[in-house]
Design a protein around this motif. Structure first.
Motif, PDB file in Angstrom:
ATOM      1  N   PHE A   6       0.840  -1.202   0.000  1.00  0.00           N
ATOM      2  CA  PHE A   6       0.000   0.000   0.000  1.00  0.00           C
ATOM      3  C   PHE A   6       0.870   1.245   0.000  1.00  0.00           C
ATOM      4  O   PHE A   6       1.647   1.477   0.925  1.00  0.00           O
ATOM      5  CB  PHE A   6      -0.926   0.015   1.218  1.00  0.00           C
ATOM      6  N   VAL A   7       0.735   2.056  -1.053  1.00  0.00           N
ATOM      7  CA  VAL A   7       1.478   3.309  -1.212  1.00  0.00           C
ATOM      8  C   VAL A   7       0.511   4.464  -1.023  1.00  0.00           C
ATOM      9  O   VAL A   7      -0.470   4.578  -1.755  1.00  0.00           O
ATOM     10  CB  VAL A   7       2.146   3.389  -2.601  1.00  0.00           C
ATOM     11  N   HIS A   8       0.790   5.320  -0.059  1.00  0.00           N
ATOM     12  CA  HIS A   8      -0.143   6.398   0.283  1.00  0.00           C
ATOM     13  C   HIS A   8       0.044   7.618  -0.613  1.00  0.00           C
ATOM     14  O   HIS A   8       0.970   7.697  -1.426  1.00  0.00           O
ATOM     15  CB  HIS A   8       0.010   6.805   1.745  1.00  0.00           C
ATOM     16  N   GLY A   9      -0.856   8.593  -0.422  1.00  0.00           N
ATOM     17  CA  GLY A   9      -0.797   9.836  -1.176  1.00  0.00           C
ATOM     18  C   GLY A   9      -0.197  10.965  -0.358  1.00  0.00           C
ATOM     19  O   GLY A   9       0.649  10.752   0.514  1.00  0.00           O
ATOM     20  N   THR A  10      -0.681  12.194  -0.620  1.00  0.00           N
ATOM     21  CA  THR A  10      -0.069  13.384  -0.031  1.00  0.00           C
ATOM     22  C   THR A  10      -0.544  13.662   1.383  1.00  0.00           C
ATOM     23  O   THR A  10      -1.657  13.326   1.763  1.00  0.00           O
ATOM     24  CB  THR A  10      -0.386  14.623  -0.883  1.00  0.00           C
ATOM     25  N   GLY A  11       0.333  14.328   2.132  1.00  0.00           N
ATOM     26  CA  GLY A  11      -0.034  14.953   3.397  1.00  0.00           C
ATOM     27  C   GLY A  11      -0.519  14.012   4.475  1.00  0.00           C
ATOM     28  O   GLY A  11      -1.220  14.423   5.388  1.00  0.00           O
ATOM     29  N   GLU A  14       1.928   9.536   9.868  1.00  0.00           N
ATOM     30  CA  GLU A  14       2.200   8.115  10.060  1.00  0.00           C
ATOM     31  C   GLU A  14       1.052   7.415  10.782  1.00  0.00           C
ATOM     32  O   GLU A  14       0.680   6.288  10.430  1.00  0.00           O
ATOM     33  CB  GLU A  14       3.503   7.925  10.832  1.00  0.00           C
ATOM     34  N   ARG A  15       0.483   8.084  11.769  1.00  0.00           N
ATOM     35  CA  ARG A  15      -0.632   7.463  12.495  1.00  0.00           C
ATOM     36  C   ARG A  15      -1.821   7.243  11.570  1.00  0.00           C
ATOM     37  O   ARG A  15      -2.462   6.170  11.611  1.00  0.00           O
ATOM     38  CB  ARG A  15      -1.036   8.364  13.670  1.00  0.00           C
ATOM     39  N   GLU A  16      -2.124   8.225  10.733  1.00  0.00           N
ATOM     40  CA  GLU A  16      -3.230   8.088   9.791  1.00  0.00           C
ATOM     41  C   GLU A  16      -2.941   6.977   8.787  1.00  0.00           C
ATOM     42  O   GLU A  16      -3.826   6.210   8.413  1.00  0.00           O
ATOM     43  CB  GLU A  16      -3.457   9.420   9.061  1.00  0.00           C
ATOM     44  N   TYR A  17      -1.684   6.899   8.344  1.00  0.00           N
ATOM     45  CA  TYR A  17      -1.311   5.832   7.416  1.00  0.00           C
ATOM     46  C   TYR A  17      -1.519   4.466   8.059  1.00  0.00           C
ATOM     47  O   TYR A  17      -2.075   3.545   7.441  1.00  0.00           O
ATOM     48  CB  TYR A  17       0.146   5.978   6.981  1.00  0.00           C
ATOM     49  N   CYS A  40       4.158   0.727   2.860  1.00  0.00           N
ATOM     50  CA  CYS A  40       5.150   1.517   2.120  1.00  0.00           C
ATOM     51  C   CYS A  40       4.912   2.984   2.481  1.00  0.00           C
ATOM     52  O   CYS A  40       4.382   3.760   1.693  1.00  0.00           O
ATOM     53  CB  CYS A  40       5.025   1.305   0.613  1.00  0.00           C
ATOM     54  N   PHE A  41       5.295   3.334   3.701  1.00  0.00           N
ATOM     55  CA  PHE A  41       5.088   4.698   4.187  1.00  0.00           C
ATOM     56  C   PHE A  41       6.298   5.551   3.833  1.00  0.00           C
ATOM     57  O   PHE A  41       7.358   5.441   4.457  1.00  0.00           O
ATOM     58  CB  PHE A  41       4.863   4.697   5.709  1.00  0.00           C
ATOM     59  N   PHE A 267      12.384   4.605  -2.893  1.00  0.00           N
ATOM     60  CA  PHE A 267      11.905   3.944  -1.683  1.00  0.00           C
ATOM     61  C   PHE A 267      10.836   2.913  -2.030  1.00  0.00           C
ATOM     62  O   PHE A 267      10.837   1.792  -1.499  1.00  0.00           O
ATOM     63  CB  PHE A 267      11.344   4.978  -0.710  1.00  0.00           C
ATOM     64  N   ILE A 268       9.913   3.282  -2.935  1.00  0.00           N
ATOM     65  CA  ILE A 268       8.873   2.337  -3.346  1.00  0.00           C
ATOM     66  C   ILE A 268       9.501   1.130  -4.036  1.00  0.00           C
ATOM     67  O   ILE A 268       9.126  -0.026  -3.783  1.00  0.00           O
ATOM     68  CB  ILE A 268       7.864   3.032  -4.287  1.00  0.00           C
TER      69      ILE A 268
END
Length: 393
Positions: A6-11, A14-17, A40-41, A267-268
């Motif tokens: 799982f690759v996150h988006g903007t802004g 870490e807790r939200e991720y 994948c943070f 990193f990804i």
């Protein structure tokens, strides 16, 4: 064993991720417990203040400007720029007055309507309209306003005691509409950026309609000042550092990625190479852009499926702003199967099949959430997981 990354988006913090990752892991394991879900943070590589927010204006300096009346006026014009009839819509919500005894006599709304309809432009007002750059569109703006439903509905609420409260809102509506027309015609008139000139034009137009008291009526001013106190520019000015910390990561991450995105892509790639194949990338928003760029530039055969969710990659390609692929170039043959999930209520999501025919499969979902909440509402939507689970290796 298949691995989903799982690759996150903007802004995203870490807790939200981590919270989002747990939801994704639970949704996948509920139907495919055999799949490994990996994080994948890359947020630590995102935008950050390198000099302790030295670029942010000092709170004391901005607080000096925080007059509530000024802020209410700024908030009001912000609404009028988006909807020139906004103020008239508010006036139409007022209780309708009881008709005077003589039903055949002239009512307050008749007086108001007559003055607006028979308006004659004095030389000073005409000259100021020319200076403002909206003289040519003024009559069209007036016609648009007086033939609008909000104007008709607002007239129904006029009573003799508050007649004077209506002239300035009508003047503002006409000038805001003239500014709107000017922008639509791509005529960047001076009034569009000159607040003093704008206010002077409104003042002269209000005087042309009546010699009554200028400014917002008390009925309209109170809620606007309240808005300024609780949620508008007054709050923003007084809490500049807090607001900057809250909202800067999103545009900051985008700008950082567009200029120095190689570390994020690297990193990804590292997470992909460490994962057990076959690999599925689930990428949200800017994460989808980064994954598309990476898979265009690098032949990573272990990636069998790319899932972009609420992503802008097709949009960036169409405007020739996608880092890895110039508009007109085709996706490379080794590019994996691509599933693109979008929501018509998410204005940051785009379709890919018309941009990359036969290379992208678009699936629409409906979060029933308004924007911007719709942009983050995919993970609890059953349709999202129906689309993803059925395509997992």
């Amino acid at each position: 064993m298949t691995t989903v990354i799982f690759v996150h988006g903007t802004g995203i913090r870490e807790r939200e991720y981590n919270e989002t990752f747990e939801i994704i892991e639970q949704k996948i394991h509920a139907q495919r417990p055999d799949i490994k879900v990996s994080p994948c943070f890359w947020g630590g590589l995102g935008a950050k203040f390198n000099d302790n927010r030295a670029s942010v204006p000092l709170e004391d300096a901005t607080l000096a400007l925080s007059q509530r009346e000024e802020d209410a006026d700024i908030i009001l014009w912000g609404q009028l720029y988006r909807d020139p009839l906004y103020e008239l819509r508010l006036l139409s919500l007022k209780p309708k007055p009881i008709e005077s005894g003589n039903l055949f006599g002239e009512q307050p709304r008749d007086i108001l309507e007559s003055r607006v309809a028979s308006l004659t432009l004095a030389s000073q007002l005409q000259a100021k309209l020319q200076e403002a750059g909206i003289a040519e569109v003024f009559e069209q703006a007036r016609e648009d306003v007086v033939h609008s439903e909000p104007y008709d509905q607002a007239l129904l609420t006029v009573c003799e005691s508050d007649l004077s409260e209506y002239y300035a809102p009508i003047a503002r509506a006409i000038i805001a509409q003239a500014m709107f027309i000017s922008e639509q015609q791509e005529k960047f008139s001076p009034i569009l950026t000159d607040a003093q000139l704008r206010d002077k034009v409104v003042e002269l137009l209000t005087l042309a309609l009546t010699e009554a008291e200028l400014g917002l009526g008390e009925w309209l001013l109170k809620p606007l000042v309240g808005l300024a106190q609780h949620g508008g520019t007054y709050y923003v000015k007084g809490n500049r550092l807090e607001v900057t910390d809250k909202y800067s990561p999103v545009p900051g991450d985008i700008l950082l990625y567009q200029t120095r995105g190689e570390k994020i892509r690297a990193f990804i790639q590292q997470q992909i190479e460490q994962a057990e194949p076959p690999v599925v990338l689930i990428a949200h928003s800017l994460g989808g852009i980064a994954c598309v760029d990476l898979l265009v530039q690098q032949q990573l055969s272990q990636v069998e499926l790319l899932v972009t969710v609420g992503s802008q990659a097709p949009f960036l390609y169409e405007i020739n702003a996608l880092y890895s692929l110039e508009y007109g170039q085709l996706l490379p043959e080794p590019f994996p199967e691509w599933l693109n999930i979008y929501d018509l209520r998410d204005f940051l999501s785009y379709v890919g099949n018309r941009i990359f025919p036969e290379r992208v499969q678009d699936v629409v979902v409906d979060s029933k959430q308004p924007f911007p909440r719709s942009h983050g509402a995919y993970w609890t939507n059953a349709k999202t997981w129906e689309a993803i689970i059925s395509r997992l290796p």
